[in-house]
Design an enzyme around this catalytic site. Structure first.
Site, PDB file in Angstrom:
ATOM      1  N   GLY A 299       0.804  -1.225   0.000  1.00 32.92           N
ATOM      2  CA  GLY A 299       0.000   0.000   0.000  1.00 32.92           C
ATOM      3  C   GLY A 299       0.827   1.259   0.000  1.00 32.92           C
ATOM      4  N   SER A 300       0.481   2.183   0.907  1.00 35.14           N
ATOM      5  CA  SER A 300       1.097   3.518   0.914  1.00 35.14           C
ATOM      6  C   SER A 300       2.558   3.510   1.332  1.00 35.14           C
ATOM      7  CB  SER A 300       0.304   4.442   1.841  1.00 35.14           C
ATOM      8  OG  SER A 300      -0.996   4.659   1.315  1.00 35.14           O
ATOM      9  N   THR A 301       3.034   2.391   1.878  1.00 32.60           N
ATOM     10  CA  THR A 301       4.453   2.341   2.251  1.00 32.60           C
ATOM     11  C   THR A 301       5.360   2.435   1.029  1.00 32.60           C
ATOM     12  OG1 THR A 301       4.460  -0.084   2.171  1.00 32.60           O
ATOM     13  CG2 THR A 301       3.957   0.938   4.287  1.00 32.60           C
ATOM     14  N   MET A 302       4.789   2.206  -0.176  1.00 32.98           N
ATOM     15  CA  MET A 302       5.591   2.290  -1.401  1.00 32.98           C
ATOM     16  C   MET A 302       5.724   3.726  -1.905  1.00 32.98           C
ATOM     17  SD  MET A 302       6.514  -0.782  -1.806  1.00 32.98           S
ATOM     18  CE  MET A 302       7.306  -0.600  -3.407  1.00 32.98           C
ATOM     19  N   SER A 354      -0.889  11.201   1.580  1.00 31.10           N
ATOM     20  CA  SER A 354      -0.867   9.857   0.998  1.00 31.10           C
ATOM     21  C   SER A 354      -1.750   9.812  -0.241  1.00 31.10           C
ATOM     22  CB  SER A 354      -1.332   8.812   2.018  1.00 31.10           C
ATOM     23  OG  SER A 354      -1.102   7.511   1.523  1.00 31.10           O
TER      24      SER A 354
END
Length: 370
Positions: A299-302, A354
């Site tokens: 998810g948003s960690t990328m 994000s």
């Protein structure tokens, strides 16, 4: 003057016993001998194979000669799993010496209540019963010293796992029959197991080998297996993971350590874990290899990785404005959406909010090779 009469016997007088009777008796005896000779010929010559098979069924046994299971090694040759000799204790209930003191000592050495031991040996019609599989050598020696009639030992192999719970989810474990159940032990069971041999013998009713018959087939030991795992990295990865889960009161955790150049797995650990040699009362939570089985959506960690690559390539700066309105973006037949319409955002704002649309537009500023 009286007269006397003289009677004399003569061989010429005929016997009252019929002649055919004696001939019949002789013929019957001769016929009996002929029958016995015929039966002997049938057993020894014509039906020999059948009677040999019946004898083998009752007394001949094929003993399996277990193969030594291969070792599992780390990248430096340190042992992660190996086999050691372990005696299994069995008994013939009808022959067991019922001395109460000795049975009490036996139960203590087998780590079981006396009532449980008595239950195992109470059926005296049985000719074989396992008392306990794969006990330590020291325990087996003490049991032998008790000298209890009717209690015997059989040589088997037991797996040892020096790294314990730190490498449990990688190495896995085997069951009491030495068959892989989890991890590498299961995935490479055929290579590790080898091929058992056999020995054809004749046993007496007490299970003792009286004679070897036929040709002995030697076992083929399993081959060793070397992993990319580094046992030192594995230990420290597990230790840090365990501490982090406990400090943060998390339900569970996983860690995977890779060699950034070769992509080899140097460590793979999960918490909670378990001791491969002590698996009583195990739960699915302990057995679960979360690093392999659980789905994880980055998810948003990328997004920070995408932005960092664009900053490094000089395509954007922290203050570059990215238009994300109206909060939707169509590409390749798919619609990428934000939870809200953020309008114009700086690169910093894209990370703060994000924004899916903002991250996509930043990635479009770079070439595929970047």
């Amino acid at each position: 003057m009286s007269k006397s009469v003289l009677y004399t016997s003569s061989p010429l007088l005929a016997s009252k016993t019929p002649v055919w009777r004696s001939k019949f008796i002789v013929a019957a005896i001769a016929l009996g001998f002929v029958g016995l000779a015929g039966r002997a010929a049938y057993i020894q010559v014509f039906g020999n194979a059948f009677f040999q098979r019946q004898g083998e069924v009752r007394f001949a046994r094929t003993l399996e000669l277990p193969a030594n299971r291969g070792r599992i090694l780390d990248r430096n040759g340190l042992i992660l799993a190996s086999s050691v000799v372990a005696q299994s204790i069995w008994a013939i209930p009808e022959d067991i010496d019922r001395d109460k003191d000795k049975l009490q000592q036996l139960a203590r050495l087998l780590s079981m209540p006396l009532a449980e031991l008595n239950k195992k040996i109470e059926d005296e019609d049985k000719t074989f019963v396992w008392l306990k599989r794969q006990v330590d050598e020291s325990v087996a020696q003490q049991i032998a010293e008790l000298g209890i009639k009717g209690v015997y030992q059989r040589r088997e192999y037991k797996r040892k796992y020096p790294e314990g719970e730190a490498a449990a989810h990688v190495v896995g474990f085997t069951n009491v029959e030495n068959i892989g159940q989890e991890g590498v032990e299961l995935a490479f069971d055929k290579e590790l197991a080898g091929r058992p041999g056999s020995r054809r013998v004749i046993k007496d009713r007490l299970g003792r080998v009286v004679e070897d018959v036929g040709e002995q087939v030697p076992p083929v030991d399993g081959r060793d297996l070397q992993l990319s795992i580094d046992s030192k990295v594995q230990f420290f990865a597990y230790q840090k993971l365990r501490d982090a889960v406990q400090v943060n009161k998390a339900k569970a955790g996983s860690v995977v350590v890779l060699d950034s150049i070769t992509g080899e797995v140097l460590a793979l650990a999960n918490y909670p874990s378990y001791q491969p040699e002590k698996r009583q009362n195990l739960s699915g939570e302990q057995l679960r290899n979360r690093a392999i089985t659980d789905m994880f959506e980055p998810g948003s960690t990328m997004k920070p990785i995408t932005v960092a690559a664009a900053l490094e390539a000089g395509r954007v700066t922290p203050n570059t404005v990215i238009e994300t309105g109206p909060g939707k973006y169509n590409i390749g037949g798919f619609t990428i959406s934000d939870t809200h319409n953020y309008g114009s955002l700086s690169v910093e704002g894209v990370i703060q909010k994000s924004s899916n649309v903002g991250a996509l537009k930043i990635s479009q500023k770079m070439s595929p090779r970047e």
